[in-house]
Design a protein around this motif. Structure first.
Motif, PDB file in Angstrom:
ATOM      1  N   GLY A  86       2.835  52.473  10.764  1.00  0.00           N
ATOM      2  CA  GLY A  86       1.429  52.560  10.443  1.00  0.00           C
ATOM      3  C   GLY A  86       0.985  51.854   9.399  1.00  0.00           C
ATOM      4  O   GLY A  86       1.341  50.840   9.304  1.00  0.00           O
ATOM      5  N   ASP A  87      -0.367  52.321   8.759  1.00  0.00           N
ATOM      6  CA  ASP A  87      -0.822  51.652   7.798  1.00  0.00           C
ATOM      7  C   ASP A  87       0.164  51.568   6.585  1.00  0.00           C
ATOM      8  O   ASP A  87       0.401  52.627   5.946  1.00  0.00           O
ATOM      9  CB  ASP A  87      -2.084  52.341   7.443  1.00  0.00           C
ATOM     10  CG  ASP A  87      -3.014  51.518   6.250  1.00  0.00           C
ATOM     11  OD1 ASP A  87      -2.307  50.895   5.367  1.00  0.00           O
ATOM     12  OD2 ASP A  87      -4.095  51.526   6.225  1.00  0.00           O
ATOM     13  N   PRO A  88       0.723  50.648   6.072  1.00  0.00           N
ATOM     14  CA  PRO A  88       1.720  50.560   4.999  1.00  0.00           C
ATOM     15  C   PRO A  88       1.093  51.119   3.792  1.00  0.00           C
ATOM     16  O   PRO A  88       1.924  51.553   3.017  1.00  0.00           O
ATOM     17  CB  PRO A  88       2.229  49.112   4.803  1.00  0.00           C
ATOM     18  CG  PRO A  88       1.145  48.423   5.199  1.00  0.00           C
ATOM     19  CD  PRO A  88       0.386  49.164   6.426  1.00  0.00           C
ATOM     20  N   ARG A  89      -0.385  51.357   3.636  1.00  0.00           N
ATOM     21  CA  ARG A  89      -0.656  51.942   2.256  1.00  0.00           C
ATOM     22  C   ARG A  89      -0.509  53.551   2.170  1.00  0.00           C
ATOM     23  O   ARG A  89      -0.635  54.113   1.386  1.00  0.00           O
ATOM     24  CB  ARG A  89      -2.045  51.533   2.191  1.00  0.00           C
ATOM     25  CG  ARG A  89      -2.567  50.226   2.054  1.00  0.00           C
ATOM     26  CD  ARG A  89      -3.720  49.658   2.047  1.00  0.00           C
ATOM     27  NE  ARG A  89      -4.488  50.132   3.405  1.00  0.00           N
ATOM     28  CZ  ARG A  89      -5.605  49.897   3.833  1.00  0.00           C
ATOM     29  NH1 ARG A  89      -6.623  49.230   2.803  1.00  0.00           N
ATOM     30  NH2 ARG A  89      -6.123  50.243   4.863  1.00  0.00           N
ATOM     31  N   LEU A  90      -0.356  54.096   3.520  1.00  0.00           N
ATOM     32  CA  LEU A  90      -0.270  55.485   3.679  1.00  0.00           C
ATOM     33  C   LEU A  90       0.753  56.116   4.145  1.00  0.00           C
ATOM     34  O   LEU A  90       1.075  57.244   4.553  1.00  0.00           O
ATOM     35  CB  LEU A  90      -1.233  55.820   4.934  1.00  0.00           C
ATOM     36  CG  LEU A  90      -2.824  55.479   4.688  1.00  0.00           C
ATOM     37  CD1 LEU A  90      -3.790  55.500   5.769  1.00  0.00           C
ATOM     38  CD2 LEU A  90      -3.496  55.903   3.314  1.00  0.00           C
ATOM     39  N   SER A  91       2.025  55.250   4.296  1.00  0.00           N
ATOM     40  CA  SER A  91       3.368  55.832   4.940  1.00  0.00           C
ATOM     41  C   SER A  91       4.374  55.595   3.912  1.00  0.00           C
ATOM     42  O   SER A  91       4.480  54.617   2.949  1.00  0.00           O
ATOM     43  CB  SER A  91       3.793  55.231   6.296  1.00  0.00           C
ATOM     44  OG  SER A  91       3.780  53.793   6.103  1.00  0.00           O
TER      45      SER A  91
END
Length: 342
Positions: A330-335
């Motif tokens: 997913g969004d690498p900022r959130l996972s």
């Protein structure tokens, strides 16, 4: 931080048909549901709705080339179909979605940013179709030849690292005529199965009839390379460090670039950001330091709610020394980071 979707981890060893069967059996329900969702979501991306039957001639033409050039992967696709309870056309279509969509000269904000230095290759994966719910990591191989492969929706290949210390990534580039051949994702799996170095990977790529234009980025312990492909033409650029986004870098390919101005501006911005990020990273940077670069805009492309638009659905760091694949789905900022090693 949260991981938005489960990441399947499929371990499959043996002969190609057996590997495909294990892959298909492990993801049987997921792949059936995906194909039933507007023919693998193609009908949410194409201007006119299609069916598998409508695409049968195109699928058959590609299958001839896949079987001729990569017969072991043709066997694996047959195993995938049997394991997942799919028709052979359905299993082959999963390998061809990008070629079926083709290329359209529309404004876009992103489509994969990749950089490499000896020992490491890192990239964002920017795709349309909301494919972050289809991520799988395949651990495949026969004997001492093994590979960790990032996969989406039944793909036998996308990017990865093998037991010989070769990492392979990719970028979409637009040019030339797309025609029946070996899809680049299968070409990547082919070289992960066979190649032992950047040099041997380049040699293997030159023998394949690519179905569509692409850049393949390579890294081993001592060098990196970018291989740009238009039809049957290849341009190889080797260097200590490589950065690539979605515009051609080979001088004689730039005039054949079909990117529209909006996409080119996005590609240039991401290229410059990746160059700067790589330059600032220490030689011994750990995966989290690489993910920090990949998580920053404009390299990381956020979801704007339009399934037709490319966005960052994963970020990956490949470690050739430790034969490891580090993934933020997913969004690498959130996972959170998930790590896999051979």
């Amino acid at each position: 931080m949260t991981t938005p979707f489960a990441v399947a981890h499929v371990v499959a060893r043996g002969e190609p048909y057996d590997i495909g069967f294990a892959h298909g059996a492990a993801l049987k329900e997921r792949l059936r549901a995906f194909l039933d969702d507007g023919v693998g979501r193609l009908n949410q991306l194409l201007p006119t709705a299609v069916s598998v039957a409508d695409l049968s001639d195109d699928i058959a033409a590609h299958r001839v080339e896949i079987t001729r050039s990569t017969p072991r992967l043709a066997d694996e696709i047959a195993g995938l179909a049997a394991g997942a309870g799919l028709t052979l056309d359905e299993a082959t279509l999963l390998q061809l979605r990008r070629e079926i969509v083709g290329y359209r000269q529309i404004p876009t904000r992103g489509d994969c940013t990749t950089y490499a230095r000896p020992g490491v290759l890192a990239q964002t994966v920017d795709l349309n179709g909301n494919l972050d719910d289809q991520i799988a990591v395949l651990e495949v191989g026969c004997g001492d030849r093994r590979a960790l492969v990032l996969s989406f929706a039944g793909l036998l290949g996308y990017l990865g690292v093998n037991s010989r210390g070769l990492a392979v990534g990719l970028n979409l580039v637009l040019g030339g005529r797309w025609s029946p051949g070996v899809p680049p994702y299968l070409a990547i799996r082919h070289i992960l199965d066979l190649a032992t170095s950047v040099a041997s990977a380049v040699a293997a790529l030159r023998s394949l009839p690519f179905a569509s234009s692409r850049t393949i980025v390579l890294a081993d312990a001592t060098e990196t390379a970018c291989v740009e492909v238009i039809g049957g033409e290849y341009r190889v650029m080797t260097s200590a460090e490589s950065v690539h986004t979605n515009h051609f870098l080979a001088p004689d390919f730039t005039s054949r670039d079909e990117l529209n101005v909006f996409a080119r501006n996005s590609s240039l911005r991401r290229f410059q950001a990746a160059e700067a990020g790589l330059r600032d990273l220490p030689a011994d940077a750990d995966p989290d330091e690489h993910f920090a670069v990949l998580s920053q805009p404009p390299i990381c492309v956020a979801d704007d709610g339009d399934i037709r638009r490319e966005r960052t659905v994963a970020a990956v760091v490949l470690d050739t020394k430790n034969r490891a694949l580090h993934l933020r789905p997913g969004d690498p900022r959130l996972s959170r980071t998930r790590s896999f090693a051979l």
